[in-house]
Design a protein around this motif. Structure first.
Motif, PDB file in Angstrom:
ATOM      1  N   UNK A 123       0.945  -1.287   0.150  1.00 23.69           N
ATOM      2  CA  UNK A 123      -0.103   0.158  -0.076  1.00 23.69           C
ATOM      3  C   UNK A 123       0.931   1.272  -0.037  1.00 23.69           C
ATOM      4  N   UNK A 124       0.603   2.132  -0.863  1.00 24.74           N
ATOM      5  CA  UNK A 124       1.243   3.467  -0.983  1.00 24.74           C
ATOM      6  C   UNK A 124       0.081   4.414  -1.186  1.00 24.74           C
ATOM      7  N   UNK A 125      -0.080   5.225  -0.245  1.00 29.57           N
ATOM      8  CA  UNK A 125      -1.086   6.125  -0.238  1.00 29.57           C
ATOM      9  C   UNK A 125      -2.385   5.754  -0.763  1.00 29.57           C
ATOM     10  N   UNK A 126      -3.093   6.068  -1.751  1.00 27.37           N
ATOM     11  CA  UNK A 126      -4.315   5.608  -2.184  1.00 27.37           C
ATOM     12  C   UNK A 126      -4.188   4.544  -3.353  1.00 27.37           C
ATOM     13  N   UNK A 127      -2.506   4.102  -3.369  1.00 28.94           N
ATOM     14  CA  UNK A 127      -2.709   2.915  -4.400  1.00 28.94           C
ATOM     15  C   UNK A 127      -2.314   1.383  -3.595  1.00 28.94           C
ATOM     16  N   UNK A 128      -2.664   0.456  -4.368  1.00 27.56           N
ATOM     17  CA  UNK A 128      -2.722  -0.802  -3.561  1.00 27.56           C
ATOM     18  C   UNK A 128      -2.177  -1.847  -4.547  1.00 27.56           C
ATOM     19  N   UNK A 129      -1.311  -2.669  -4.285  1.00 27.94           N
ATOM     20  CA  UNK A 129      -0.824  -3.667  -5.135  1.00 27.94           C
ATOM     21  C   UNK A 129      -0.902  -5.112  -4.574  1.00 27.94           C
ATOM     22  N   UNK A 130      -1.606  -5.993  -5.194  1.00 31.12           N
ATOM     23  CA  UNK A 130      -1.615  -7.372  -4.810  1.00 31.12           C
ATOM     24  C   UNK A 130      -0.555  -8.098  -5.240  1.00 31.12           C
ATOM     25  N   UNK A 131       0.548  -8.795  -4.410  1.00 28.19           N
ATOM     26  CA  UNK A 131       1.610  -9.283  -4.950  1.00 28.19           C
ATOM     27  C   UNK A 131       2.014 -10.753  -4.426  1.00 28.19           C
ATOM     28  N   UNK A 132       2.870 -11.487  -5.146  1.00 29.08           N
ATOM     29  CA  UNK A 132       3.188 -12.604  -4.640  1.00 29.08           C
ATOM     30  C   UNK A 132       4.059 -12.637  -3.606  1.00 29.08           C
ATOM     31  N   UNK A 133       4.408 -13.862  -3.063  1.00 30.39           N
ATOM     32  CA  UNK A 133       5.349 -14.028  -1.736  1.00 30.39           C
ATOM     33  C   UNK A 133       6.671 -13.520  -2.291  1.00 30.39           C
ATOM     34  N   UNK A 134       7.337 -13.739  -3.453  1.00 29.90           N
ATOM     35  CA  UNK A 134       8.590 -13.376  -3.784  1.00 29.90           C
ATOM     36  C   UNK A 134       8.687 -11.879  -4.015  1.00 29.90           C
ATOM     37  N   UNK A 135       7.816 -11.200  -4.588  1.00 26.64           N
ATOM     38  CA  UNK A 135       7.822  -9.696  -4.745  1.00 26.64           C
ATOM     39  C   UNK A 135       7.837  -9.171  -3.216  1.00 26.64           C
ATOM     40  N   UNK A 136       6.865  -9.703  -2.392  1.00 29.31           N
ATOM     41  CA  UNK A 136       6.902  -9.464  -0.879  1.00 29.31           C
ATOM     42  C   UNK A 136       8.073  -9.274  -0.472  1.00 29.31           C
ATOM     43  N   UNK A 137       8.877 -10.663  -0.593  1.00 32.13           N
ATOM     44  CA  UNK A 137      10.382 -10.834  -0.146  1.00 32.13           C
ATOM     45  C   UNK A 137      11.176  -9.730  -0.406  1.00 32.13           C
ATOM     46  N   UNK A 138      11.174  -9.412  -1.830  1.00 34.18           N
ATOM     47  CA  UNK A 138      12.181  -8.583  -2.199  1.00 34.18           C
ATOM     48  C   UNK A 138      12.043  -7.117  -1.622  1.00 34.18           C
ATOM     49  N   UNK A 139      10.528  -6.752  -1.659  1.00 36.27           N
ATOM     50  CA  UNK A 139      10.251  -5.426  -1.070  1.00 36.27           C
ATOM     51  C   UNK A 139      10.715  -5.405   0.492  1.00 36.27           C
ATOM     52  N   UNK A 140      10.803  -6.582   1.171  1.00 35.84           N
ATOM     53  CA  UNK A 140      10.867  -6.509   2.525  1.00 35.84           C
ATOM     54  C   UNK A 140      12.565  -6.192   2.856  1.00 35.84           C
ATOM     55  N   UNK A 141      12.956  -6.895   1.557  1.00 35.36           N
ATOM     56  CA  UNK A 141      14.599  -6.804   1.667  1.00 35.36           C
ATOM     57  C   UNK A 141      15.127  -5.372   1.506  1.00 35.36           C
ATOM     58  N   UNK A 142      14.281  -4.240   0.897  1.00 34.70           N
ATOM     59  CA  UNK A 142      14.780  -3.119   0.485  1.00 34.70           C
ATOM     60  C   UNK A 142      14.589  -2.191   1.525  1.00 34.70           C
ATOM     61  N   UNK A 143      15.492  -2.425   2.945  1.00 36.79           N
ATOM     62  CA  UNK A 143      15.343  -1.741   3.981  1.00 36.79           C
ATOM     63  C   UNK A 143      16.167  -0.522   4.238  1.00 36.79           C
ATOM     64  N   UNK A 144      17.070  -0.300   2.973  1.00 37.14           N
ATOM     65  CA  UNK A 144      17.911   0.812   3.527  1.00 37.14           C
ATOM     66  C   UNK A 144      19.424   0.402   3.793  1.00 37.14           C
TER      67      UNK A 144
END
Lengths: 63, 433
Positions: free
Chosen positions: B39-60
């Motif tokens: 979720x980002x502001x008023x936008x929502x994306x349904x994603x697979x577990x892999x995409x979710x994992x990649x996003x979680x890795x991008x923590x700075x």
């Protein structure tokens, strides 16, 4: 899943992994103006008038 | 900074960071396979577990290589660096989720909705949060049952033809009163959606008016409810009808006991009779969203298409595309798709009829105006009101027709022309270099 990612990536394939959800405007047809003038039976775009569960009241006096 | 610069900036930055305010959660779609929601502001994306994992890795703290290594060691995901960059580019850079990027994509919106105008802003709607109590479980059961009994009563005692014939006897002034009352009931309906959303901790969106195809509609933006549970989303979908029903029922009782107005009774019935039409699941009224949330299918059209294509593929002995749905849901979708096809035959015929009549009306009006001598043309206020109410469908249909021509013909041609011009200019520049 892994095999799929390692194959060629394109937009269509990405849909399998990421899909943006549409905006949700919960709507109410408030004047039901849609069909009266075009359809003398009081039909509406949503068809509810034709099965007797709704009314088309904007312009009813002109039908 | 233009978009190209913004997006290349992120790649020059070795450490990847997700923007502030981006949230993730498990998406409730009722399927066995877990999917996630970004979720980002008023936008929502349904994603697979892999995409979710990649996003979680991008923590700075990680570069692309670190993420690749992390996915391999912690989740046994082997993705080569180039492919991982491609996925990050397509999923997070283009959508502007990554720090230092701007979105080059737009959220999917209802293409048949036009002429939108905001009536109430979220800041104002939020002030009505105290009404959330009527969406508590006990209140829902009590008021919902009473509302259902009342609806059954008015549908058994009155008919839509009775209400129509009552309307014929009304003067313009009375009709305006009815419009205002039905509009008020419609606003209550939209507040119902917003208050239901707030009762589940979701910040409401705007309430406004617009035109859907040729139908004037009130709408409440509840896009943010994608992040709540399925059953809660269904209650938000039904919340409009629920609150509208309570409003009408209270008005009906007050009128019966104290006011004794026939006009108010007609207005209440008019609004009451519009409630059930809202259950139509084939166009994006409340019934459609109830179906989407109940089944947990976010792309109904795509899934229906895939199901039927798979049937054809089987006939042709070709490999099918897997559709991960239970048998029950598939059966519902098959039945729904048949009814949808029948409805759209009716609907397209209806639209065509509306357009033809609109053009005929314009032709008749122009001919009548040309025939009339200027001295004879002295319309009074009633004439103008009568004319406008006679022709309101005509005007809406004509505007919708122009909207379609603009959207699918003129704008597309302009876009193609601009694209072609840009490419020619680039070719000339390359040749000059």
């Amino acid at each position: 899943m892994i095999t799929s990612i390692n194959s060629a990536i394109d937009n269509k394939e990405l849909d399998l992994f990421m899909k943006e959800l549409e905006e949700r405007d919960e709507m109410l047809c408030f004047f039901n103006a849609c069909g009266t003038a075009a359809n003398p039976c009081g039909g509406q775009a949503c068809a509810a008038g034709c099965i007797g569960i709704s009314v088309c009241f904007l312009g009813l006096h002109v039908a | 900074m233009d978009l190209a610069e913004a997006n290349s900036y992120s790649w020059s930055n070795p450490v990847l960071t997700v923007k502030e305010g981006v949230e993730t959660s498990i998406f409730d779609d009722g399927n066995e396979q877990t999917t996630y929601l970004i979720t980002m502001s008023n936008r929502h994306w349904r994603v697979s577990e892999t995409i979710y994992r990649i996003l979680c890795c991008m923590d700075g703290t990680r570069t692309v290589e670190d993420i690749q290594q992390f996915l391999h060691t912690h989740f046994e995901l082997q993705i080569d660096g180039h492919k991982l960059e491609q996925i990050i580019e397509m999923a997070f850079v283009r959508n502007g989720i990554l720090e230092g990027t701007s979105a080059t994509t737009a959220p999917p919106h209802n293409k048949m909705m036009w002429g939108q105008f905001t009536l109430l802003r979220p800041v104002f709607i939020e002030k009505f949060k105290f009404f959330s109590f009527i969406f508590h479980k006990r209140q829902l059961i009590v008021w919902g049952s009473i509302a259902l009994i009342w609806l059954t009563y008015i549908f058994s005692v009155y008919s839509n033809t009775h209400v129509i014939s009552s309307m014929f006897s009304l003067s313009i002034k009375d009709i305006v009163f009815c419009y205002l009352f039905v509009f008020l009931a419609g606003m209550t309906h939209e507040f119902g959606h917003s208050i239901a959303a707030m009762s589940y901790g979701v910040y409401p969106g705007r309430i406004g008016v617009g035109v859907y195809f040729v139908m004037p509609v009130l709408f409440s933006d509840v896009t943010k409810i994608w992040r709540i549970k399925r059953l809660q989303r269904v209650i938000v979908d039904l919340g409009g009808m629920y609150l509208q029903c309570i409003f009408l029922m209270v008005s009906f009782v007050l009128n019966a006991l104290f006011i004794h107005s026939d006009l108010l009774n007609i207005a209440i019935l008019l609004s009451g009779f519009t409630i059930l039409g809202n259950f139509n699941p084939f166009i994006k009224f409340d019934g459609y969203w109830v179906l989407v949330d109940f089944l947990g299918i976010t792309e109904v059209k795509t899934v229906m298409y895939q199901l039927w294509m798979n049937q054809f593929r089987r006939l042709l002995h070709k490999p099918t595309v897997p559709v991960v749905l239970s048998k029950g849901k598939k059966a519902v979708l098959y039945i729904y798709s048949i009814f949808t096809a029948c409805f759209f035959v009716y609907f397209i015929r209806f639209l065509a009829g509306t357009f033809i009549l609109a053009f005929q009306n314009v032709k008749t009006d122009i001919a009548a105006l040309l025939k009339m001598a200027p001295a004879e043309f002295h319309p009074d206020f009633t004439d103008i009101v009568n004319y406008l109410s006679d022709r309101i469908t005509t005007f809406i249909a004509l505007f919708f027709f122009l909207h379609l021509v603009w959207r699918y013909a003129v704008r597309n041609l302009l876009f193609k022309y601009k694209k072609r011009r840009t490419s020619v200019q680039e070719e000339v520049r390359c040749a000059a270099d």
